[in-house]
Each structure stands twice: as structure tokens, then as C-alpha cells.
Design an enzyme around this catalytic site. Structure first.
Site, short mmCIF file in Angstrom:
data_model
loop_
_atom_site.label_atom_id
_atom_site.label_comp_id
_atom_site.label_asym_id
_atom_site.label_seq_id
_atom_site.Cartn_x
_atom_site.Cartn_y
_atom_site.Cartn_z
N ASN A 1 -3.95 9.04 11.27
CA ASN A 1 -5.02 8.05 11.37
C ASN A 1 -6.39 8.72 11.50
O ASN A 1 -6.65 9.44 12.47
CB ASN A 1 -4.79 7.14 12.57
CG ASN A 1 -3.47 6.39 12.46
OD1 ASN A 1 -3.42 5.26 12.03
ND2 ASN A 1 -2.37 7.05 12.84
N TYR B 1 0.83 -1.20 0.00
CA TYR B 1 0.00 0.00 0.00
C TYR B 1 0.87 1.25 0.00
O TYR B 1 0.60 2.22 -0.74
CB TYR B 1 -0.90 -0.02 1.23
CG TYR B 1 -1.71 1.23 1.45
CD1 TYR B 1 -2.89 1.44 0.74
CD2 TYR B 1 -1.31 2.20 2.37
CE1 TYR B 1 -3.65 2.59 0.94
CE2 TYR B 1 -2.06 3.36 2.58
CZ TYR B 1 -3.23 3.55 1.86
OH TYR B 1 -3.96 4.68 2.06
#
Length: 337
Positions: A190, A161
């Protein structure tokens, strides 16, 4: 006769509404948001009500297959965006990144290539591409900043990723250098909030734990957290990120910028897990299964470039978790899970 007159009246009213809608779209520049049905897309949809000078179009996989170049270009031709906020991606938590590396690499490479290519072909005035702090080097000094993105390999747990996302930054840079395109990258930490993916295995840590604690309380079973809970993270509430992305659209001049809460707001996974458990009044049933891997210990990001440009006030983690848990409870039947 009266019925026919009403039908004719309704017909012309609908035509007028459609024409007014088209006129509105002509007056206001179109902002295409890829991944519009996801966590950040939904947050932008909510805060976009405060920005009436733009016509936002939120595209999901139902509207366009971004893995297909011709489909993507046809969609761009129809929408004719002046601006693009590129959020669409194949994403997931730690275990999806570890177990589905081919998808994480190839799908993201294809999606990003198509969106950037079509943005250029459609003469998009400004594009904002969303990266992630998890793509930074594993072995580095902290806090990380925008200049350190390519200084070493990413953590092995999410390398597929990470490299796909790094190539997105390279592609944007190439278009800036060759064509003068205003293609920028934002790097959030996040993200969590309403409309997240709450899948127990594939989701990121906060939504997965919110779902897991919900089920644990329903079943009267232990609320089990995988790992030690010691890793540290900076969590940003989705609506905060949405506001900062629109700020980036309007005011940011930096080609790459970290969008993050300050370093002082970094918290451990255990702290976040306990906040979630408290919202369910279930903290006494919390257990840690240390047989599972923790992943990267920390990814502390430096948000000083952002804060040199704005005095943005972030949602405290306690408030954000409370809102997220409540949204999941209220929308359990329709939540992605």
C-alpha cells in the site's frame, strides 16, 4: 534598432537552448513514465533529480490516451523511450473497487495491452510494470511471495482490478518467453505520500483519511473511520518506492519482485488512523463506524527477495504520515480531491 537587436539575440538564445535540450536527450536514454502525474510518478519525478544520466519523460492523460492504441503508438514514436516505467492505471480504494468493477477491469486491460504492445513495437530495452499486493489470492498462507500470485482467486472486493493486473504479469511473461523482452513486474504494498488522490470516496485509505480528518477538524465534527480498523497492511512511502523502482531499472534481474517494507512493519488501519488524527491534534474525536465492511483482513508480503539484493532503509510510518499530512495541508487548494 536596439530593440530589434535584442529580439534577434533572444531568438538565437532560445534556438541554442532548444538544441542543447535535444542534445541532452540524445546523450541520455529516455525513461518514459506512464501515469507520470500520479502519486508514484510525482515521487519518481522528485528522486529523478539524483539520476542525471537519464532523461525522464512523465506522461499524463493530457499527453496521451493510453486507452487508444494508435495514440499510444504515436506517442511512443515521438518520445522514443529506451526504458518504460508503467504506472498508469485505473485505481481506487475499497469502495471504488467494489462499485466500479467494469471500469476497473476493462480500462486496466486496455491500458496495459497498449503499453506493452507499443513497448515491444518500439524495441524498448527494459519495461517495469507496476502491480499490487491486493491482487494476490484471498485464501492463502502468509507471508505471500512472488511465486504465489496465481495460486487462487483474489478477494471478491477487488477481483476485477486484480485480474486485470494479473493479466499484465502474464503479458509481460509471454513477451519474455516469445521475444526475450526484459519486461519485469514490481509488486508494491500500500503506497501513500504527497501528490496522492485525496478523494473522500475513491481514494485509498491513507489519503482518504487525511482529507476526512482535515474536514472534520475544520467543521468541528467527529473524525469517522469506516470499519473496525482491525485489518493489517504494509504501507510504503511513495519516495521509497520511487527509489526502489529506479533500483529495479538499474539492477534488478528478477522478472517479478515484491517492493515492500518488512513484515515487522505491518500496522493496523486503526494505528494509521490514529497517527493521522494525532497530526491534526484530533485523536479525541475519532470514531469507528463498524457498519461498513473491512475488506481483506491482511495481505502480508514477504520482501526477503528484495532484501537479499539491497539493504534499503525504509521511511518509518510515523515520519511518512507526518510528511503526507503536512503536504496536504500546504497544498490543499491544488491537491487531487
Amino acid at each position: 534598432m536596439y530593440l530589434i537587436q535584442n529580439i534577434i539575440l533572444i531568438f538565437f538564445v532560445n534556438i541554442s537552448i532548444m538544441e542543447n535540450s535535444r542534445e541532452t536527450e540524445k546523450k541520455h536514454p529516455v525513461v518514459l513514465v506512464t501515469g507520470g502525474s500520479g502519486l508514484v510518478g510525482k515521487a519518481i519525478e522528485k528522486v529523478s533529480l539524483d539520476y542525471p544520466d537519464y532523461h525522464f519523460v512523465f506522461a499524463s492523460s493530457k499527453d496521451c490516451d493510453l486507452c487508444d492504441l494508435s495514440s499510444t503508438q504515436s506517442y511512443f514514436d515521438r518520445i522514443q523511450p529506451k526504458y518504460v516505467i508503467h504506472l498508469a492505471a485505473c485505481v481506487g480504494g475499497l469502495f471504488k473497487n467494489m462499485n466500479q468493477k467494469v471500469d476497473m477491469l476493462e480500462k486496466n486491460l486496455i491500458i496495459n495491452y497498449n503499453v506493452i504492445k507499443c513497448s515491444h513495437a518500439s524495441m524498448v530495452q527494459k519495461l517495469i510494470a507496476c502491480l499490487s499486493t491486493c491482487i494476490f489470492p484471498d485464501k492463502t498462507t502468509y507471508p505471500i511471495n512472488e511465486s504465489m500470485l496465481h495460486d487462487g482467486p483474489p478477494h471478491h472486493s477487488n477481483d476485477a482490478y486484480a485480474y486485470a493486473k494479473r493479466m499484465l504479469e502474464i503479458q509481460c511473461k509471454a513477451y519474455r518467453e516469445n521475444y526475450g523482452s526484459d519486461f519485469q513486474c514490481v509488486i508494491p504494498t500500500n503506497i501513500y505520500g504527497p501528490h496522492d488522490n485525496f478523494h473522500l470516496e475513491d481514494a485509498h485509505v491513507v489519503p482518504a483519511l487525511i482529507h476526512k480528518c482535515y474536514l472534520a477538524k475544520q467543521n468541528g465534527s467527529p473524525f469517522q473511520m469506516r470499519g473496525t480498523g482491525k485489518p493489517l497492511r504494509q504501507f510504503i512511502y511513495s519516495e521509497d518506492l520511487a527509489k526502489l523502482i529506479i533500483w529495479t531499472l538499474e539492477k534488478n534481474k528478477h522478472p517479478t519482485i515484491i517492493l515492500s517494507v518488512p513484515e515487522k512493519d505491518e500496522v493496523s488501519i486503526e494505528q494509521v488512523t490514529r497517527l493521522i488524527a494525532r497530526e491534526y491534534d484530533y485523536e479525541d474525536h475519532l470514531e469507528f463506524d463498524t457498519s461498513f465492511a473491512d475488506g481483506q483482513f491482511k495481505k502480508t508480503a514477504d520482501n526477503s527477495l528484495l532484501m537479499s539484493e539491497t539493504s534499503f532503509e525504509f521511511t518509518p510510518i510515523e515520519e511518512g504520515i507526518k510528511k503526507s499530512v503536512q503536504w496536504f495541508k500546504d497544498n490543499y487548494e491544488i491537491a487531487r480531491k
